[in-house]
Design an enzyme around this catalytic site. Structure first.
Site, short mmCIF file in Angstrom:
data_model
loop_
_atom_site.label_atom_id
_atom_site.label_comp_id
_atom_site.label_asym_id
_atom_site.label_seq_id
_atom_site.Cartn_x
_atom_site.Cartn_y
_atom_site.Cartn_z
N SER A 63 0.76 -1.20 -0.03
CA SER A 63 0.13 -0.03 0.03
C SER A 63 0.82 1.30 0.23
CB SER A 63 -0.80 0.11 1.20
OG SER A 63 -1.89 -1.16 1.23
N ASP A 155 14.04 -11.42 9.07
CA ASP A 155 13.50 -11.10 7.69
C ASP A 155 13.88 -12.36 7.10
OD1 ASP A 155 11.94 -8.68 8.21
OD2 ASP A 155 13.82 -7.85 8.26
N ARG A 265 16.66 1.10 12.21
CA ARG A 265 17.41 0.13 13.10
C ARG A 265 18.75 0.41 12.73
NH1 ARG A 265 15.04 -3.91 15.91
NH2 ARG A 265 12.81 -4.12 15.18
#
Length: 524
Positions: A63, A155, A265
């Protein structure tokens, strides 16, 4: 200027044109409004994933990226793609910030430190960027290149780090340059929650050679695995020689390249390395002076570092074009997608443009949206209809979150109900637009509810899809756009130029998308 016709852009979030199979909630739903619009008005499909929206090849859209492209009127390349393209065209190897780091590393007694997350997760970094930096250092003949490897496991698969490390070691051997100086789990090296005690352990290892040690990076990882510690949580470990001395630490005057491209991060460790004065988060074992530090992206505007890839700023989104010519606009969505019709659609700008009104409709407070598949679509529709019939606005932007958010739950029946609710709401929008002789543009940002089962199985699929999204142009009967031809091969970046053509407004140079209208009616 004459007032242009009103255009309402409706974004059906998560509604793509997918395969005809049992997992397609959109095909399973009763959608008389969309069926009629698709059959009656000019329609084409748009690509919304991969390079067409600035993402790596074959990566599904989302999105944020979708609305960026819709509003910008051009492909907005995400950082990972910009870096990949720079490697492909060779400009990566002439990057000024990298060249400055190489110049520093050539000085006697200096070391080039490459620091960041290894692996192919693609969220914070990518190993191919590290390998390109190593190739750059090898070409430049840099004698000392120290890699500070942060392991992922979040991830990427929890114990995939050892394979990524082996790939890295093979590259070091092939290029005959560099070595791994420290290994740290991202839990420590990449904390973003002000748990500075975690950052301190990584800092101490990288700067002072303090903490647990290993004779090789493979030993550091294998020992952690043997203790049940996966990649994310590997305690910062210093690689030492036969005499127990660190292979490398960051010293005064060294050059550092932090190759993570995502900022959140990377900030804490960067701050600890570069803050000359008022750093109080933890007592630093030592602070290396006169560092030349390069960050792959801009982590914070005030950090005293060189930035290799500056932000790609969308300076002239559709919302600004309309504002600059004095037109009013209205953007609305429920909570889940409000940032997308404001911040992202406007090119990463928080503040409304002059003449831009916004309305946030609260999303329902339910544990999961399958329990209320209509979400707040009826209320969003109420707001949009009121804005349209008021005739105060030349442009109205509406987002319906349901196909995406309910699709993410994996509950097929709820997704069908969500799609049917949105179809009914779209009918109300169409009636309102007709009442003011306006134009309705219907599209989507990416797919979701179009594929809810892994094909050939009963396994639930809750992620986005790589299917094209619809683009429908609903024009008044008297309009020259009523029966235009729309070209194929379009992408989300072509929507804003199309809207500008409908409104009779010039397309700014910054918008490199192309209008989807290829054959206007005779007499236009």
């Amino acid at each position: 200027m004459d007032r242009p016709p009103m255009v309402c852009l409706v974004v059906l979030d998560g509604w793509a044109i997918g395969p005809d199979y049992p997992g397609n909630a959109i095909r399973a739903a009763h959608t008389p409004v969309m069926d009629r619009l698709q059959a009656t008005y000019p329609m084409t499909t748009l690509r919304c994933w991969g390079r067409d929206v600035g993402l790596p090849d074959d990566q599904m859209g989302n999105s944020e990226v979708g609305h960026l492209n819709l509003g910008a009127g051009r492909i907005v390349y995400q950082l990972i793609t910009r870096i990949d393209l720079a490697i492909e065209d060779g400009s990566f190897f002439q990057n000024e910030a990298f060249q400055r780091a190489l110049d520093r590393a050539r000085q006697p007694g200096r070391t080039l430190h490459l620091m960041g997350l290894i692996g192919d997760g693609g969220v914070h970094s990518h190993q191919r960027h590290l390998l390109a930096l190593l190739e750059l250092a090898a070409r430049a003949g840099i004698s000392r290149v120290a890699v500070h490897a942060f392991t992922d496991g979040r991830d990427t698969a929890p114990t995939s780090g050892i394979e990524h490390l082996r790939e890295l070691l093979a590259a070091l051997d092939r290029l005959r340059t560099g070595f791994v100086a420290t290994v740290s789990g991202r839990y420590y090296a990449m904390d973003r929650d002000k748990r500075w005690e975690r950052t301190k352990l990584a800092y101490d290892a990288i700067v002072c050679g303090l903490g647990q040690t290993a004779r090789s990076p493979l030993e550091a990882i294998e020992r952690s695995y043997a203790q049940g510690i996966t990649d994310e949580f590997i305690v910062p470990t210093v690689i030492v020689d036969a005499e127990g001395k660190p292979l490398a630490t960051i010293n005064d005057g060294d050059a550092v390249i932090f190759f993570n491209f995502r900022a959140d991060r990377a900030r804490q460790l960067t701050q600890a390395l570069t803050d000359a004065g008022g750093f109080t988060a933890f007592p630093r074992c030592r602070w290396p002076r006169d560092l030349l530090m390069v960050t792959m992206a801009e982590y914070e505007p005030h950090f005293p570092v060189l930035v290799a890839f500056a932000p790609d700023i969308v300076r002239v989104p559709l919302a600004r074009v309309l504002s600059d010519v004095g037109l009013r606009q209205f953007h609305t969505a429920e909570t889940e997608k409000y940032a997308h019709v404001t911040y992202f659609f406007n090119g990463g700008r928080e503040e409304p443009f002059p003449g831009e009104d916004r309305l946030l409709v609260p999303s329902p407070k339910v544990p999961t949206y399958d329990l209320k598949p209509e979400m707040s679509a009826p209320e969003v529709t109420d707001a949009a209809v009121q804005a349209i019939v008021s005739q105060r606005y030349a442009f109205v932007l509406v987002n319906y979150a349901n196909p995406d958010m309910v699709g993410h739950t994996g509950v097929f029946a709820a997704a069908v109900a969500a799609v049917e609710c949105v179809d009914r709401c779209l009918g109300r929008i169409e009636q309102a637009v007709r009442s003011v002789n306006g134009y309705l543009v219907v599209t989507a940002d990416h797919g979701n509810a179009d594929e809810m089962l892994v094909p050939g199985t009963n396994e639930v699929w809750t992620a986005h899809t790589k299917n094209p999204v619809p683009f429908i142009l609903v024009a008044p009967n008297h309009s020259p756009f009523r029966s235009v031809a729309l070209r194929t091969g379009g992408r989300l970046a072509d929507v804003a130029p199309t809207i500008l053509e409908i409104m009779g407004l010039p397309q700014p140079e910054e918008m490199t998308g192309r209008s989807l209208i290829v054959a206007p009616s005779v007499g236009r």
